[in-house]
Design a protein around this motif. Structure first.
Motif, PDB file in Angstrom:
ATOM      1  N   ALA A  74    -120.761  -0.080 -24.219  1.00 49.13           N
ATOM      2  CA  ALA A  74    -119.807  -0.517 -22.896  1.00 49.13           C
ATOM      3  C   ALA A  74    -119.308   0.236 -21.864  1.00 49.13           C
ATOM      4  N   THR A  75    -118.233   1.164 -22.920  1.00 43.10           N
ATOM      5  CA  THR A  75    -116.744   1.807 -22.477  1.00 43.10           C
ATOM      6  C   THR A  75    -117.229   2.961 -22.163  1.00 43.10           C
ATOM      7  N   HIS A  76    -116.220   3.781 -21.667  1.00 43.81           N
ATOM      8  CA  HIS A  76    -116.700   5.425 -21.620  1.00 43.81           C
ATOM      9  C   HIS A  76    -115.586   5.629 -22.088  1.00 43.81           C
ATOM     10  N   ARG A  77    -115.619   6.675 -23.223  1.00 44.29           N
ATOM     11  CA  ARG A  77    -114.436   7.354 -24.148  1.00 44.29           C
ATOM     12  C   ARG A  77    -114.677   8.672 -22.907  1.00 44.29           C
ATOM     13  N   VAL A  78    -113.365   9.085 -23.257  1.00 40.86           N
ATOM     14  CA  VAL A  78    -113.106  10.822 -22.238  1.00 40.86           C
ATOM     15  C   VAL A  78    -112.052  10.793 -23.339  1.00 40.86           C
ATOM     16  N   ARG A  79    -112.149  12.624 -23.341  1.00 37.49           N
ATOM     17  CA  ARG A  79    -110.690  13.513 -23.559  1.00 37.49           C
ATOM     18  C   ARG A  79    -110.265  14.116 -22.218  1.00 37.49           C
ATOM     19  N   VAL A  80    -108.900  13.680 -22.166  1.00 35.58           N
ATOM     20  CA  VAL A  80    -108.916  14.483 -21.089  1.00 35.58           C
ATOM     21  C   VAL A  80    -107.637  15.232 -20.724  1.00 35.58           C
ATOM     22  N   ARG A  81    -107.626  16.647 -20.554  1.00 35.70           N
ATOM     23  CA  ARG A  81    -106.920  17.782 -21.272  1.00 35.70           C
ATOM     24  C   ARG A  81    -106.023  18.044 -20.031  1.00 35.70           C
ATOM     25  N   THR A  82    -104.309  17.788 -20.272  1.00 37.65           N
ATOM     26  CA  THR A  82    -103.686  18.303 -18.447  1.00 37.65           C
ATOM     27  C   THR A  82    -102.986  19.346 -18.827  1.00 37.65           C
ATOM     28  N   ASN A  83    -102.413  19.322 -18.180  1.00 39.46           N
ATOM     29  CA  ASN A  83    -101.206  20.460 -18.709  1.00 39.46           C
ATOM     30  C   ASN A  83    -100.047  20.679 -19.275  1.00 39.46           C
ATOM     31  N   THR A  84     -99.692  19.329 -20.545  1.00 35.53           N
ATOM     32  CA  THR A  84     -99.059  19.214 -21.582  1.00 35.53           C
ATOM     33  C   THR A  84     -99.604  18.836 -22.750  1.00 35.53           C
ATOM     34  N   GLY A  85    -100.652  18.740 -22.367  1.00 38.92           N
ATOM     35  CA  GLY A  85    -101.888  18.202 -23.949  1.00 38.92           C
ATOM     36  C   GLY A  85    -103.067  17.630 -23.598  1.00 38.92           C
ATOM     37  N   VAL A  86    -103.306  17.037 -24.889  1.00 38.49           N
ATOM     38  CA  VAL A  86    -104.435  16.358 -24.729  1.00 38.49           C
ATOM     39  C   VAL A  86    -104.751  14.624 -24.756  1.00 38.49           C
ATOM     40  N   VAL A  87    -105.493  14.148 -24.230  1.00 38.94           N
ATOM     41  CA  VAL A  87    -105.115  12.645 -24.127  1.00 38.94           C
ATOM     42  C   VAL A  87    -106.277  12.266 -23.626  1.00 38.94           C
ATOM     43  N   CYS A  88    -106.751  10.681 -24.772  1.00 33.37           N
ATOM     44  CA  CYS A  88    -107.929  10.421 -25.580  1.00 33.37           C
ATOM     45  C   CYS A  88    -108.288   8.909 -24.715  1.00 33.37           C
ATOM     46  N   GLY A  89    -109.070   8.022 -24.894  1.00 35.36           N
ATOM     47  CA  GLY A  89    -109.311   7.339 -24.552  1.00 35.36           C
ATOM     48  C   GLY A  89    -110.333   6.688 -23.346  1.00 35.36           C
ATOM     49  N   GLU A  90    -109.987   4.908 -23.054  1.00 41.16           N
ATOM     50  CA  GLU A  90    -111.385   4.756 -21.946  1.00 41.16           C
ATOM     51  C   GLU A  90    -110.333   4.935 -20.717  1.00 41.16           C
ATOM     52  N   LEU A  91    -112.173   5.535 -19.457  1.00 47.35           N
ATOM     53  CA  LEU A  91    -112.358   6.011 -18.748  1.00 47.35           C
ATOM     54  C   LEU A  91    -111.941   4.338 -17.586  1.00 47.35           C
ATOM     55  N   ILE A  92    -110.593   4.026 -17.164  1.00 44.08           N
ATOM     56  CA  ILE A  92    -110.469   3.572 -16.038  1.00 44.08           C
ATOM     57  C   ILE A  92    -110.896   3.805 -14.249  1.00 44.08           C
ATOM     58  N   LEU A  93    -110.656   5.052 -14.629  1.00 41.04           N
ATOM     59  CA  LEU A  93    -110.362   5.463 -13.330  1.00 41.04           C
ATOM     60  C   LEU A  93    -109.832   6.217 -12.348  1.00 41.04           C
ATOM     61  N   VAL A  94    -110.920   6.682 -11.846  1.00 43.89           N
ATOM     62  CA  VAL A  94    -110.570   8.720 -11.439  1.00 43.89           C
ATOM     63  C   VAL A  94    -110.942   8.144  -9.520  1.00 43.89           C
ATOM     64  N   ASP A  95    -109.546   8.722  -9.268  1.00 46.33           N
ATOM     65  CA  ASP A  95    -110.163   9.200  -7.501  1.00 46.33           C
ATOM     66  C   ASP A  95    -108.349  10.199  -6.948  1.00 46.33           C
ATOM     67  N   PRO A  96    -108.134  10.348  -5.664  1.00 49.35           N
ATOM     68  CA  PRO A  96    -108.282  12.094  -5.879  1.00 49.35           C
ATOM     69  C   PRO A  96    -106.635  12.170  -5.931  1.00 49.35           C
ATOM     70  N   GLN A  97    -105.905  10.874  -6.155  1.00 53.34           N
ATOM     71  CA  GLN A  97    -104.335  11.169  -6.815  1.00 53.34           C
ATOM     72  C   GLN A  97    -104.464  10.831  -8.852  1.00 53.34           C
ATOM     73  N   GLN A  98    -104.925  10.502  -9.058  1.00 53.48           N
ATOM     74  CA  GLN A  98    -104.875  10.142 -10.681  1.00 53.48           C
ATOM     75  C   GLN A  98    -106.000  10.368 -11.436  1.00 53.48           C
ATOM     76  N   VAL A  99    -106.036  10.572 -12.312  1.00 55.02           N
ATOM     77  CA  VAL A  99    -106.726   9.610 -13.533  1.00 55.02           C
ATOM     78  C   VAL A  99    -106.170   8.341 -14.075  1.00 55.02           C
ATOM     79  N   ALA A 100    -107.201   7.912 -14.257  1.00 55.77           N
ATOM     80  CA  ALA A 100    -106.110   6.342 -15.361  1.00 55.77           C
ATOM     81  C   ALA A 100    -107.290   6.348 -16.732  1.00 55.77           C
ATOM     82  N   ILE A 101    -106.579   6.172 -17.395  1.00 56.37           N
ATOM     83  CA  ILE A 101    -107.188   5.852 -18.997  1.00 56.37           C
ATOM     84  C   ILE A 101    -106.229   4.572 -19.301  1.00 56.37           C
ATOM     85  N   ARG A 102    -107.065   3.977 -20.587  1.00 61.69           N
ATOM     86  CA  ARG A 102    -106.487   2.827 -21.030  1.00 61.69           C
ATOM     87  C   ARG A 102    -106.422   3.262 -23.191  1.00 61.69           C
ATOM     88  N   THR A 103    -105.459   4.098 -23.523  1.00 66.91           N
ATOM     89  CA  THR A 103    -105.715   4.370 -24.874  1.00 66.91           C
ATOM     90  C   THR A 103    -105.419   3.099 -26.173  1.00 66.91           C
TER      91      THR A 103
END
Length: 198
Positions: free
Chosen positions: A147-176
C-alpha cells in the motif's frame, strides 16, 4: 447355515473378547504413524511454501496466524501423544495374575484406548484445520508494503528515506517515521530510488 458354521461363528465371537485390545493397539499404531507423517508433511509444506516470515503482515494478521500455528502445533502434538498412549499403554505397577483382575483391566484398557483414539483423531482434524486457517491468513492478507511506496531520496545534503507522498515540479514530499512529512525542494534532489525498507 449349518450347525458347524454356527459353532465356528460362536467360537470367533468368544475369541473376539480376547483379541480386541491387540486389534485396538494395531489401529492406534496406524494412527500414530499417520499423525507423525502428517505433522512432518505440514511442517515441510509450511517451510517450503509459506512466507519467509510474518513480519510483513499487519499486526492483526501476524497475531492471528501465529496463534493458529501455535494452537495447531499443540493439537497435533497432543494427538500424537494420545495415539502413542493408545498404541503402547501406560506403565503398569502391578502384574495381573488373576483371571478376573486381568479381565477388568482389559475392559478398562479397551475403553481408555478407544477414548484416546477418538481424541487423537479429533486433535488431528482440528490441527489440520488450524494450519490451513493460518496459511489462508498469511497468504491472503496483503502486506502493508504493497500500500505504500517507499523511496530513498538523495539530496545535496544527504539521503532521506520514507513513503513517497508527492512529486511535482517544485518539490518531492515524503513521510518519514521519525520526522513525519518532509518537503524537499526539487532543485536539491539528485535521485529518487525505490526502497524495500527504511
Amino acid at each position: 447355515m449349518s450347525t458347524r458354521s454356527d459353532r465356528r461363528w460362536a467360537e470367533l465371537a468368544r475369541e473376539l473378547e480376547f483379541t480386541r485390545l491387540p486389534e485396538l493397539r494395531r489401529q492406534a499404531e496406524g494412527w500414530r504413524t499417520g499423525l507423525t507423517g502428517l505433522t512432518a508433511l505440514l511442517a515441510v509444506l509450511v517451510l517450503l511454501k509459506g512466507r519467509d516470515d510474518l513480519t510483513g503482515l499487519p499486526a492483526w494478521a501476524r497475531g492471528t496466524a501465529t496463534g493458529l500455528l501455535v494452537a495447531a502445533f499443540v493439537l497435533l502434538t497432543t494427538g500424537s501423544l494420545l495415539a502413542v498412549r493408545a498404541a503402547h499403554g501406560t506403565p503398569e505397577r502391578e502384574i495381573l495374575l488373576g483371571g478376573q483382575a486381568l479381565r477388568r483391566w482389559t475392559e478398562q484398557e479397551v475403553a481408555r484406548v478407544t477414548r484416546a483414539l477418538a481424541w487423537a483423531s479429533l486433535c488431528c482434524v482440528l490441527g489440520v484445520i488450524l494450519v490451513v486457517g493460518a496459511l489462508v491468513v498469511a497468504w491472503g492478507t496483503t502486506t502493508s508494503d504493497s500500500a505504500t511506496h517507499r523511496v530513498r531520496v538523495r539530496t545535496n545534503t544527504g539521503v532521506v528515506c520514507g513513503e513517497l507522498i508527492l512529486v511535482d515540479p517544485q518539490q518531492v514530499a515524503i513521510r518519514t517515521e521519525t520526522a513525519g512529512k518532509i518537503s524537499l525542494p526539487r532543485a536539491t534532489v539528485q535521485s529518487v530510488q525505490p526502497a524495500k525498507a527504511c
